[in-house]
Design an enzyme around this catalytic site. Structure first.
Site, mmCIF file in Angstrom:
data_model
loop_
_atom_site.group_PDB
_atom_site.id
_atom_site.type_symbol
_atom_site.label_atom_id
_atom_site.label_comp_id
_atom_site.label_asym_id
_atom_site.label_seq_id
_atom_site.Cartn_x
_atom_site.Cartn_y
_atom_site.Cartn_z
ATOM 1 N N ARG A 183 -1.640 -14.363 3.942
ATOM 2 C CA ARG A 183 -2.471 -13.760 4.998
ATOM 3 C C ARG A 183 -1.851 -14.003 6.374
ATOM 4 O O ARG A 183 -1.868 -13.127 7.236
ATOM 5 C CB ARG A 183 -3.895 -14.336 4.960
ATOM 6 C CG ARG A 183 -4.695 -14.019 3.727
ATOM 7 C CD ARG A 183 -5.247 -12.636 3.680
ATOM 8 N NE ARG A 183 -6.209 -12.346 4.725
ATOM 9 C CZ ARG A 183 -6.980 -11.258 4.738
ATOM 10 N NH1 ARG A 183 -6.903 -10.360 3.755
ATOM 11 N NH2 ARG A 183 -7.814 -11.022 5.725
ATOM 12 N N THR A 201 -5.796 -7.458 10.569
ATOM 13 C CA THR A 201 -6.061 -6.227 9.816
ATOM 14 C C THR A 201 -5.600 -4.977 10.569
ATOM 15 O O THR A 201 -5.028 -4.071 9.974
ATOM 16 C CB THR A 201 -7.573 -6.120 9.503
ATOM 17 O OG1 THR A 201 -7.968 -7.284 8.769
ATOM 18 C CG2 THR A 201 -7.878 -4.888 8.681
ATOM 19 N N PHE A 238 -15.729 3.267 6.607
ATOM 20 C CA PHE A 238 -14.312 3.556 6.394
ATOM 21 C C PHE A 238 -13.941 3.629 4.911
ATOM 22 O O PHE A 238 -12.780 3.868 4.577
ATOM 23 C CB PHE A 238 -13.428 2.518 7.108
ATOM 24 C CG PHE A 238 -13.605 1.089 6.631
ATOM 25 C CD1 PHE A 238 -12.929 0.620 5.505
ATOM 26 C CD2 PHE A 238 -14.441 0.211 7.304
ATOM 27 C CE1 PHE A 238 -13.085 -0.684 5.053
ATOM 28 C CE2 PHE A 238 -14.610 -1.104 6.865
ATOM 29 C CZ PHE A 238 -13.923 -1.544 5.737
ATOM 30 N N ASN A 253 -2.226 -0.092 6.856
ATOM 31 C CA ASN A 253 -1.689 -1.356 7.360
ATOM 32 C C ASN A 253 -0.790 -2.066 6.339
ATOM 33 O O ASN A 253 -0.648 -3.288 6.370
ATOM 34 C CB ASN A 253 -2.831 -2.256 7.839
ATOM 35 C CG ASN A 253 -3.843 -2.521 6.736
ATOM 36 O OD1 ASN A 253 -3.639 -2.130 5.586
ATOM 37 N ND2 ASN A 253 -4.912 -3.211 7.082
ATOM 38 N N HIS A 275 -1.947 -5.600 1.338
ATOM 39 C CA HIS A 275 -3.191 -6.319 1.040
ATOM 40 C C HIS A 275 -2.844 -7.708 0.535
ATOM 41 O O HIS A 275 -1.892 -7.873 -0.235
ATOM 42 C CB HIS A 275 -3.993 -5.595 -0.055
ATOM 43 C CG HIS A 275 -5.090 -6.450 -0.624
ATOM 44 N ND1 HIS A 275 -6.342 -6.522 -0.060
ATOM 45 C CD2 HIS A 275 -5.099 -7.329 -1.669
ATOM 46 C CE1 HIS A 275 -7.073 -7.392 -0.733
ATOM 47 N NE2 HIS A 275 -6.353 -7.895 -1.726
ATOM 48 N N TYR A 335 -12.186 -3.430 -4.018
ATOM 49 C CA TYR A 335 -12.782 -3.438 -2.673
ATOM 50 C C TYR A 335 -14.304 -3.468 -2.747
ATOM 51 O O TYR A 335 -14.982 -2.830 -1.944
ATOM 52 C CB TYR A 335 -12.321 -2.210 -1.891
ATOM 53 C CG TYR A 335 -10.931 -2.325 -1.292
ATOM 54 C CD1 TYR A 335 -10.560 -3.411 -0.492
ATOM 55 C CD2 TYR A 335 -9.975 -1.322 -1.490
ATOM 56 C CE1 TYR A 335 -9.286 -3.510 0.073
ATOM 57 C CE2 TYR A 335 -8.704 -1.413 -0.915
ATOM 58 C CZ TYR A 335 -8.369 -2.506 -0.138
ATOM 59 O OH TYR A 335 -7.111 -2.589 0.434
ATOM 60 N N GLU A 384 -9.047 -10.956 -8.079
ATOM 61 C CA GLU A 384 -8.176 -9.776 -7.936
ATOM 62 C C GLU A 384 -7.001 -9.810 -8.922
ATOM 63 O O GLU A 384 -6.602 -8.767 -9.450
ATOM 64 C CB GLU A 384 -7.685 -9.673 -6.486
ATOM 65 C CG GLU A 384 -8.830 -9.360 -5.519
ATOM 66 C CD GLU A 384 -8.451 -9.464 -4.051
ATOM 67 O OE1 GLU A 384 -7.272 -9.733 -3.732
ATOM 68 O OE2 GLU A 384 -9.350 -9.284 -3.209
ATOM 69 N N ARG A 430 2.352 -6.685 9.452
ATOM 70 C CA ARG A 430 1.622 -5.599 10.112
ATOM 71 C C ARG A 430 2.028 -5.478 11.580
ATOM 72 O O ARG A 430 2.130 -4.369 12.122
ATOM 73 C CB ARG A 430 0.118 -5.833 9.983
ATOM 74 C CG ARG A 430 -0.405 -5.614 8.553
ATOM 75 C CD ARG A 430 -1.779 -6.223 8.371
ATOM 76 N NE ARG A 430 -2.436 -5.811 7.135
ATOM 77 C CZ ARG A 430 -3.567 -6.351 6.701
ATOM 78 N NH1 ARG A 430 -4.168 -7.314 7.391
ATOM 79 N NH2 ARG A 430 -4.115 -5.935 5.577
ATOM 80 N N LYS A 458 0.831 -1.202 0.000
ATOM 81 C CA LYS A 458 0.000 0.000 0.000
ATOM 82 C C LYS A 458 0.873 1.262 0.000
ATOM 83 O O LYS A 458 2.078 1.194 0.253
ATOM 84 C CB LYS A 458 -0.946 -0.065 1.202
ATOM 85 C CG LYS A 458 -1.923 -1.260 1.141
ATOM 86 C CD LYS A 458 -2.903 -1.254 2.305
ATOM 87 C CE LYS A 458 -3.903 -2.401 2.184
ATOM 88 N NZ LYS A 458 -4.953 -2.347 3.251
#
Ligand code: IDP
Ligand code: MG
Length: 136
Positions: A87, A93, A58, A114, A117, A50, A128, A104, A10
């Protein structure tokens, strides 16, 4: 057998100069980078990516954050359950409660910002990857 998942580093990860550190973790784990691109995301791409979050409280903050600078989009390949391996490496998250040893947990402190993704299922990974790397 091998399977693939989509990862985004990100804008906070790019701004903080953590791209190399995060990619190193994935490479050291034994995952292979099969596509990689630094790119600026627009609102349309983000609403596709998303889609399950559009309209949530948010969401506007998430779009503002995700489009304030470039992301590094990549596809990782591993022997099996690659999305789940990634993950696990990402952590929870909210970085504030993410376990030490995770990306994270080790590198982040803010909720929205964070760092990373990763697709949350095999079906999400396929969907995706098709958004970000349709020719793959
Ligand atoms: P995930 O990235 O761990 O899969 P999701 O629930 O899919 O988490 O949320 C997508 C992204 O939206 C999160 O990574 C985070 O950046 C942001 N986000 C999710 N929930 C919240 C929240 O309650 N407050 C602020 N940001 C959030
Ligand atoms: Mg998610």
């Amino acid at each position: 057998m091998s399977d693939r998942t989509l990862v985004l580093l990100k804008p906070d990860a790019v701004e903080r100069g953590l791209v190399g550190a995060i990619l190193s973790r994935f490479e050291a784990k034994g995952l292979k980078i099969v596509a990689l691109d630094l790119r600026q995301l627009d609102a349309d791409t983000l609403s596709r990516h998303y889609e399950e979050h559009v309209g949530k409280g948010f969401y506007d903050d998430l779009v503002a954050f995700m489009s304030r600078g470039p992301v590094v989009a990549l596809v990782l390949e591993g022997p099996e359950d690659t999305w789940e391996v990634v993950r696990t490496m990402m952590g929870a998250t909210n970085p504030r409660s993410a376990a030490p040893g995770t990306i994270r947990g080790d590198l982040g402190i803010l909720f929205t910002e964070n760092l990373v993704h990763g697709s949350d299922s095999l079906a999400s990974a396929e969907r995706e990857i098709n958004i970000f790397f349709p020719k793959l």
